[in-house]
Design a protein around this motif. Structure first.
Motif, short mmCIF file in Angstrom:
data_model
loop_
_atom_site.label_atom_id
_atom_site.label_comp_id
_atom_site.label_asym_id
_atom_site.label_seq_id
_atom_site.Cartn_x
_atom_site.Cartn_y
_atom_site.Cartn_z
N LYS A 182 0.84 -1.19 0.00
CA LYS A 182 0.00 0.00 0.00
C LYS A 182 0.88 1.24 0.00
CE LYS A 182 -3.90 -2.05 2.47
NZ LYS A 182 -4.80 -1.93 3.67
N GLU A 183 0.36 2.31 -0.62
CA GLU A 183 1.07 3.58 -0.63
C GLU A 183 1.06 4.16 0.78
OE1 GLU A 183 -0.80 6.02 -3.51
OE2 GLU A 183 -0.17 4.82 -5.22
N THR A 184 2.22 4.59 1.23
CA THR A 184 2.36 5.13 2.59
C THR A 184 2.54 6.64 2.58
OG1 THR A 184 4.71 4.60 2.47
CG2 THR A 184 3.27 2.98 3.52
N PHE A 185 3.62 7.13 2.08
CA PHE A 185 3.81 8.59 1.99
C PHE A 185 4.77 8.89 0.83
CE2 PHE A 185 7.20 7.16 4.81
CZ PHE A 185 8.31 7.84 4.33
N ALA A 186 4.77 10.16 0.41
CA ALA A 186 5.66 10.64 -0.65
C ALA A 186 6.10 12.05 -0.31
CB ALA A 186 4.96 10.63 -2.01
N LEU A 187 7.37 12.35 -0.59
CA LEU A 187 7.92 13.69 -0.40
C LEU A 187 8.05 14.37 -1.76
CD1 LEU A 187 10.79 12.93 2.16
CD2 LEU A 187 8.49 13.77 2.64
N SER A 188 7.63 15.65 -1.84
CA SER A 188 7.71 16.37 -3.11
C SER A 188 8.29 17.76 -2.88
CB SER A 188 6.33 16.49 -3.76
OG SER A 188 5.48 17.32 -2.98
N ILE A 189 9.00 18.23 -3.90
CA ILE A 189 9.55 19.59 -3.90
C ILE A 189 9.02 20.32 -5.12
CG2 ILE A 189 11.65 20.98 -4.11
CD1 ILE A 189 13.19 18.78 -2.71
N GLU A 190 8.44 21.48 -4.93
CA GLU A 190 8.02 22.33 -6.05
C GLU A 190 9.14 23.33 -6.34
OE1 GLU A 190 4.51 25.41 -7.52
OE2 GLU A 190 4.42 24.50 -5.51
N ILE A 191 9.60 23.33 -7.59
CA ILE A 191 10.68 24.23 -8.00
C ILE A 191 10.13 25.63 -8.16
CG2 ILE A 191 12.45 24.66 -9.74
CD1 ILE A 191 12.88 22.13 -8.13
N ASN A 192 10.88 26.61 -7.66
CA ASN A 192 10.51 28.02 -7.77
C ASN A 192 10.91 28.51 -9.17
OD1 ASN A 192 10.04 30.75 -7.54
ND2 ASN A 192 10.81 30.87 -5.45
N GLN A 193 9.96 28.50 -10.11
CA GLN A 193 10.26 28.84 -11.49
C GLN A 193 10.58 30.33 -11.66
OE1 GLN A 193 8.09 26.71 -14.65
NE2 GLN A 193 6.64 26.09 -13.04
N GLU A 194 10.01 31.17 -10.83
CA GLU A 194 10.30 32.60 -10.93
C GLU A 194 11.77 32.87 -10.63
OE1 GLU A 194 8.49 35.03 -12.04
OE2 GLU A 194 6.87 33.61 -12.49
N THR A 195 12.28 32.20 -9.59
CA THR A 195 13.69 32.38 -9.24
C THR A 195 14.59 31.86 -10.36
OG1 THR A 195 13.15 32.11 -6.90
CG2 THR A 195 15.45 31.90 -7.52
N MET A 196 14.22 30.71 -10.93
CA MET A 196 15.01 30.18 -12.04
C MET A 196 14.94 31.08 -13.26
SD MET A 196 14.41 26.05 -11.90
CE MET A 196 15.64 25.86 -13.19
N LYS A 197 13.76 31.67 -13.48
CA LYS A 197 13.60 32.55 -14.63
C LYS A 197 14.48 33.78 -14.48
CE LYS A 197 9.52 32.90 -16.35
NZ LYS A 197 8.12 33.28 -16.61
N GLN A 198 14.51 34.35 -13.27
CA GLN A 198 15.38 35.51 -13.03
C GLN A 198 16.85 35.14 -13.22
OE1 GLN A 198 14.43 37.04 -9.15
NE2 GLN A 198 12.36 37.74 -9.75
#
Length: 600
Positions: A182-198
């Motif tokens: 069974k699925e227990t947990f997952a860790l995710s990171i959202e990339i800050n695209q604004e910072t990368m764009k700058q």
């Protein structure tokens, strides 16, 4: 001779000087142009390599950062607090649960603050159907962002996901991909695209330059979207590249009215391309200025060459042309002096000596021409004195034969015509006679010969003299010798049907008198020998008969007139006398009048 003159005119001194000048200037200009192109190519390559180096460095930094984030995710996937929250939360007291959630959130914030490119870190605990994030406390339900990374449970390791214009990295609890697990947990990171764009906007220092991350497979791109045409061109180019081609390089791409120098490299770990682009005008602006200066130099050089050519024309070609014109006038018999040039150079001296030469030539020509006229007049009288005894010999032989045959009537008629014949010769001392009189005399000669030959054996046809030529003055005895030759050499052995035709026609402003027969004794060798004698006219030749007439006509009218021979259409010899128009024949020259006045 005309071909030789045309060949001489093809290359005069002025084109040779200009060509020599170009041969000196062209290699220097060509070497300069080649050096400029070589320098432009070298600078272009160096700039492209520099841009490629930046791409390599920046992509390596991004990959290193992503590797670091992947390591953190995998590390925290084994964190005890997250595991306790996922597996034994129902056995925890309220206080223990609260402390555990707080520690998890602190750890998620530590991950967030470890990189400027992280916008949010979330722990999706599926057993509790709750989400703990670095930006918010524990939620009552699973955060909708889990939809972006839901498929990570089927993947071992870290996965990258593009969802609703957002970029995520995620890892599932180890073993979640096993069957019946069974699925227990997952860790995710959202990339800050604004910072990368700058960060991408500050990639280069050139104006209107930038960088972007592009994944041509799913259409995701990140960076400066000011030029959508450029983005489309880059995406199309990356899609159309062969699969086995290199994952990095540089290229010049046109988008709209602009041209860009582009460097790219593909990240093998994440699948996207890092692309840096700089307008060609910005990067190669100095080179374009040098190219413009080179074109300006080319234009100035062309103006200089034209000015130099015109100067040479005025300095050399124009005086030479005037001098050549003067020499051609001298060839034509005009001894006019050449106007002196204004410059005091070598041409002034040459013009001065040329004018002195023409003055001396005038005097010499006057003296030589007078002597020539005296010699020609003496030669003409000598030649005419030769032909009279020659005819006398023939007539006495004829009279002898008639008397021997006791044909007294023919002797009487023959003696009468013979008397008229010699009366024509001895009537006056003039060397020239009207053409009508010469033709009448020839007819008398034919009458004399008709006594010798029966009319059934030899017939003679005279055509009419063209109008306007009757009073033309010609040398005495120019037609009768050809009729005599036709009798003596062409038809003497012919027993019947002998023919002599005397034709007089006007052609191209000249009078052509031809005498032709149907004799059978003329061979090709004889004809060639006659033509050779008429053409060469050696000084030691005895000028009797045909050659006598040819010589006298040339003395009287010029070298372009005289006698020519050919085979007649009737089979025998055809001799043609070429005479000028009456206007040019009866008018003595000014110099001839002068000589006659002196009693030559």
């Amino acid at each position: 001779m005309k071909i030789f003159r045309k060949t001489q005119r093809r290359m005069t001194i002025l084109p040779k000087l200009i060509i020599a000048f170009l041969l000196v200037v062209a290699p220097i200009y060509g070497i300069g142009l080649w050096m400029n192109q070589l320098g432009e190519k070298s600078v272009r390559e160096e700039l492209s390599k520099s841009l490629q180096s930046r791409v390599d460095f920046y992509l390596s930094s991004l990959e290193a950062g992503n590797e670091q984030l992947s390591g953190l995710l995998q590390q925290y996937a084994m964190d005890k607090d997250i595991q306790h929250a996922a597996f034994i939360s129902n056995t925890m007291s309220i206080g223990t649960w609260t402390e555990t959630v707080q520690r998890i959130q602190d750890k998620l914030q530590q991950i967030k603050y470890s990189s400027l490119y992280i916008k949010n870190v979330s722990a999706h605990i599926l057993t509790l159907k709750r989400t703990i994030s670095s930006n918010e406390t524990i939620s009552d339900t699973i955060n909708p962002d889990y939809e972006a990374v839901a498929s990570v449970a089927k993947l071992r390791g870290v996965g990258n996901y593009y969802w609703k214009d957002r970029l995520f990295m995620a890892v599932a609890y180890p073993g979640s991909d096993l069957p019946n697990m069974k699925e227990t947990f997952a860790l995710s990171i959202e990339i800050n695209q604004e910072t990368m764009k700058q960060s991408l906007q500050n990639f280069t220092d050139y104006k209107n330059a930038g960088a972007m991350l592009v994944n041509p497979e799913n259409g995701w791109s990140l960076g400066n979207q000011a030029d959508e045409g450029l983005t489309k061109e880059l995406s199309d180019y990356l899609k159309s590249r062969p699969k086995d081609s290199a994952d990095e390089g540089y290229k010049q791409i046109s988008a709209g009215n602009s041209s860009y120098l582009v460097a790219y490299k593909r990240s093998a770990a994440f699948g996207y391309y890092l692309i840096a682009y700089v307008p060609s005008a910005e990067m190669l602006g100095p080179i374009y200025k040098y190219r413009l200066l080179l074109w300006l130099l080319s234009f100035v050089s062309l103006v200089f060459i034209v000015a130099y050519s015109y100067w040479l024309y005025q300095l050399i070609r124009k005086p030479l042309h005037r001098m050549i014109t003067g020499f051609r006038k001298v060839e034509a018999g005009m001894m006019d002096p050449i106007p002196m040039p204004k410059s005091r150079d070598e041409f002034h001296y040459l013009f001065q000596r040329f004018n002195m030469m023409t003055n001396n030539l005038k005097v010499l020509i006057q003296e030589v021409y007078e002597q020539k006229l005296r010699a020609q007049t003496s030669e003409l009288k000598q030649l005419q004195s030769q032909i009279n005894p020659h005819f006398l010999y023939n007539t006495y032989f004829i009279l002898y034969r008639l008397a021997k045959m006791h044909d007294n009537d023919s002797v009487i008629r023959f003696s009468q015509h013979l008397g008229e014949y010699f009366q024509y010769i001895t009537r006056n001392g003039s060397d020239d006679v009207p053409l009508d009189a010469e033709i009448k005399h020839s007819r008398s000669y034919v009458e004399i010969q008709s006594i010798r030959f029966a009319k059934s054996r030899i017939t003679v046809d005279f055509s009419e003299l063209p109008e306007g030529y009757g009073d033309m003055r010609v040398p005495r005895l120019i037609l009768q010798p050809f009729i005599e030759n036709a009798y003596q050499y062409g038809l003497e052995t012919k027993r019947r049907d002998g023919r002599i035709a005397v034709k007089m026609i006007e052609l191209e402003g000249q009078l052509l008198i031809s005498v032709e027969d149907n004799g059978e004794r003329l061979t090709n060798d004889d004809l060639q020998q006659l033509e050779a004698n008429l053409e060469k006219q050696r000084a030691d030749m005895e000028y009797t008969g045909m050659l006598n007439v040819h010589r006298r006509l040339q003395i009287r009218f010029g070298a372009e007139y005289g006698v020519s021979v050919d085979r007649s259409e009737m089979g025998g010899l055809k001799a043609t006398l070429r005479l000028p128009m009456p206007q040019s024949s009866g008018k003595p020259t000014e110099l001839e009048d002068t000589v006659d006045a002196k009693g030559v």
